[in-house]
Design a protein around this motif. Structure first.
Motif, PDB file in Angstrom:
ATOM      1  N   ASP A 114      -7.938   6.876  10.064  1.00 37.95           N
ATOM      2  CA  ASP A 114      -8.740   5.808  10.669  1.00 37.95           C
ATOM      3  C   ASP A 114      -9.550   5.056   9.628  1.00 37.95           C
ATOM      4  N   LEU A 117      -7.180   2.759   7.757  1.00 35.95           N
ATOM      5  CA  LEU A 117      -6.620   1.663   8.544  1.00 35.95           C
ATOM      6  C   LEU A 117      -7.649   0.647   9.014  1.00 35.95           C
ATOM      7  N   TRP A 118      -8.874   1.086   9.271  1.00 32.21           N
ATOM      8  CA  TRP A 118      -9.838   0.208   9.916  1.00 32.21           C
ATOM      9  C   TRP A 118     -10.973  -0.250   9.028  1.00 32.21           C
ATOM     10  N   ALA A 122      -8.971  -3.233   4.544  1.00 29.63           N
ATOM     11  CA  ALA A 122      -7.594  -2.998   4.976  1.00 29.63           C
ATOM     12  C   ALA A 122      -6.858  -4.301   5.280  1.00 29.63           C
TER      13      ALA A 122
END
Length: 125
Positions: A114, A117-118, A122
């Motif tokens: 997470d 990705l966040w 990113a």
């Protein structure tokens, strides 16, 4: 000429990804050159990370001191001025060197999926 410009722009994009990734390493943690390269999307790019760190502009806020070799050693000559500065900066974040190296099992940054990705960085081009 256009290909030279494109190559220069690509190098700059990679450098900015490297800096953004280093900025994601939290205080009290370290990452290896290779780890930063992998997360920045530059497989086998540890040397590019080293080059980007050598080219940091004056007045930057990139936490360069959190980057060490895969074995936990600092990349500077032992007891040199830059080595001492890195040791001091790490100590200020409670990262301890034992026998001249950081215990990677204890201090290595291990972002979860997470986080990768966040995070704001990113959204690279």
């Amino acid at each position: 000429m256009a290909s030279g410009l494109a190559a220069t722009e690509e190098r700059e994009r990679r450098r900015q990804r490297i800096y953004a990734t280093i900025c994601d390493v939290p205080p009290g943690s370290v990452a290896s050159y290779g780890q930063i390269a992998e997360i920045a999307g530059i497989p086998r790019g540890a040397r590019q990370v080293g080059r980007a760190l050598r080219e940091l502009p004056q007045g930057h806020d990139v936490p360069w001191h959190r980057i060490v070799t895969a074995s936990g050693h600092l990349a500077f000559a032992v007891d040199s001025k830059p080595w001492r500065r890195q040791v001091d900066k790490l100590a200020a974040e409670e990262v301890v060197l034992t026998h001249g190296r950081v215990n990677m099992a204890l201090y290595r940054w291990q972002p979860d999926l997470d986080e990768l990705l966040w995070k704001p960085s990113a959204a690279w081009d």
